[in-house]
Design a protein around this motif. Sequence first.
Motif, short mmCIF file in Angstrom:
data_model
loop_
_atom_site.label_atom_id
_atom_site.label_comp_id
_atom_site.label_asym_id
_atom_site.label_seq_id
_atom_site.Cartn_x
_atom_site.Cartn_y
_atom_site.Cartn_z
N GLU A 41 -29.81 30.79 -6.91
CA GLU A 41 -29.20 29.44 -6.90
C GLU A 41 -28.63 29.10 -8.28
O GLU A 41 -27.55 28.55 -8.41
N ARG A 42 -29.39 29.46 -9.32
CA ARG A 42 -28.91 29.20 -10.69
C ARG A 42 -27.61 29.97 -10.94
O ARG A 42 -26.67 29.44 -11.53
N PHE A 43 -27.55 31.23 -10.50
CA PHE A 43 -26.32 32.01 -10.72
C PHE A 43 -25.15 31.44 -9.92
O PHE A 43 -24.01 31.53 -10.38
N ARG A 44 -25.44 30.85 -8.74
CA ARG A 44 -24.34 30.22 -8.00
C ARG A 44 -23.76 29.07 -8.84
O ARG A 44 -22.54 28.91 -8.94
N CYS A 45 -24.64 28.29 -9.48
CA CYS A 45 -24.18 27.17 -10.34
C CYS A 45 -23.43 27.70 -11.56
O CYS A 45 -22.33 27.22 -11.88
N THR A 46 -24.04 28.68 -12.23
CA THR A 46 -23.41 29.15 -13.48
C THR A 46 -22.10 29.89 -13.19
O THR A 46 -21.18 29.85 -14.00
N ASP A 47 -22.00 30.56 -12.03
CA ASP A 47 -20.73 31.21 -11.68
C ASP A 47 -19.64 30.15 -11.51
O ASP A 47 -18.49 30.36 -11.92
N THR A 48 -19.99 29.02 -10.90
CA THR A 48 -19.00 27.94 -10.73
C THR A 48 -18.58 27.41 -12.11
O THR A 48 -17.39 27.19 -12.36
N VAL A 49 -19.58 27.25 -13.00
CA VAL A 49 -19.27 26.82 -14.37
C VAL A 49 -18.34 27.85 -15.03
O VAL A 49 -17.35 27.48 -15.68
N GLY A 50 -18.64 29.11 -14.84
CA GLY A 50 -17.84 30.18 -15.45
C GLY A 50 -16.39 30.16 -14.99
O GLY A 50 -15.46 30.36 -15.79
N ARG A 51 -16.19 29.91 -13.69
CA ARG A 51 -14.82 29.86 -13.16
C ARG A 51 -14.09 28.64 -13.71
O ARG A 51 -12.90 28.72 -14.03
N LEU A 52 -14.81 27.52 -13.79
CA LEU A 52 -14.22 26.29 -14.37
C LEU A 52 -13.78 26.53 -15.81
O LEU A 52 -12.69 26.14 -16.22
N LYS A 53 -14.68 27.17 -16.56
CA LYS A 53 -14.38 27.45 -17.97
C LYS A 53 -13.15 28.35 -18.08
O LYS A 53 -12.29 28.13 -18.94
N ALA A 54 -13.09 29.37 -17.22
CA ALA A 54 -11.96 30.29 -17.27
C ALA A 54 -10.66 29.53 -16.98
O ALA A 54 -9.65 29.72 -17.66
N LEU A 55 -10.74 28.66 -15.98
CA LEU A 55 -9.57 27.87 -15.58
C LEU A 55 -9.08 26.98 -16.73
O LEU A 55 -7.88 26.83 -16.94
N HIS A 56 -10.03 26.40 -17.46
CA HIS A 56 -9.68 25.48 -18.55
C HIS A 56 -9.64 26.17 -19.91
O HIS A 56 -9.56 25.52 -20.94
N GLN A 57 -9.72 27.50 -19.86
CA GLN A 57 -9.67 28.33 -21.07
C GLN A 57 -10.71 27.89 -22.12
O GLN A 57 -10.40 27.77 -23.31
N ARG A 92 -33.24 33.65 -22.57
CA ARG A 92 -32.19 34.43 -23.25
C ARG A 92 -31.71 35.60 -22.39
O ARG A 92 -30.52 35.93 -22.37
N CYS A 93 -32.63 36.21 -21.67
CA CYS A 93 -32.28 37.34 -20.80
C CYS A 93 -31.33 36.88 -19.69
O CYS A 93 -30.32 37.53 -19.40
N ILE A 94 -31.62 35.71 -19.11
CA ILE A 94 -30.77 35.19 -18.03
C ILE A 94 -29.39 34.81 -18.59
O ILE A 94 -28.35 35.18 -18.02
N VAL A 95 -29.38 34.10 -19.72
CA VAL A 95 -28.12 33.64 -20.29
C VAL A 95 -27.21 34.82 -20.65
O VAL A 95 -25.99 34.75 -20.47
N GLU A 96 -27.82 35.90 -21.09
CA GLU A 96 -27.02 37.08 -21.44
C GLU A 96 -26.21 37.54 -20.22
O GLU A 96 -25.00 37.82 -20.32
N SER A 97 -26.86 37.59 -19.07
CA SER A 97 -26.16 38.00 -17.84
C SER A 97 -25.12 36.96 -17.42
O SER A 97 -24.04 37.31 -16.94
#
Length: 118
Positions: A41-57, A92-97
């Motif tokens: 569930e956390r990765f589903r959230c962070t993946d959405t954050v990651g796509r948003l970040k990519a979109l907004h550079q 830290r291990c999770i954030v790295e991934s």
Amino acid sequence: MKNEPGKNEPGQPKAPPPSELTQLRASIDNIDAALIYMLAERFRCTDTVGRLKALHQLPPTDLERENQQLTRLHQIALQAGLPPALADRFFRCIVESVVTRHRQFARELPQEKPSQEK
Ligand SMILES: C=C(O[C@@H]1C=C(C(=O)O)C=C[C@H]1O)C(=O)O
């Protein structure tokens, strides 16, 4: 007694584990499953954050945010009776991934060029 005759000797059937051990392992199995579901569930959230970040550079990493989370998790670990260093390593291990995936999203997302005004 260290070596009771007939107990766990080669060729002898293993003695059944004490029922407390079996119960504890059943609890561990449930906790491990819960951790995996929570992590997914956390990765589903962070993946959405990651796509948003990519979109907004925006950069994949935000060290200020990570430090805020580390401080918070340190406090929670103390309250929960977990060594804070363990919570720290786990986080830290999770954030790295997470950040590795964010970098991947930034590479994959086609960069939009600013539209030319006519
Ligand atoms: C998820 C984010 O991206 C990264 C990953 C974080 C995390 O997994 O908690 C925190 C900060 C960022 O380095 C974010 O910026 O919120």
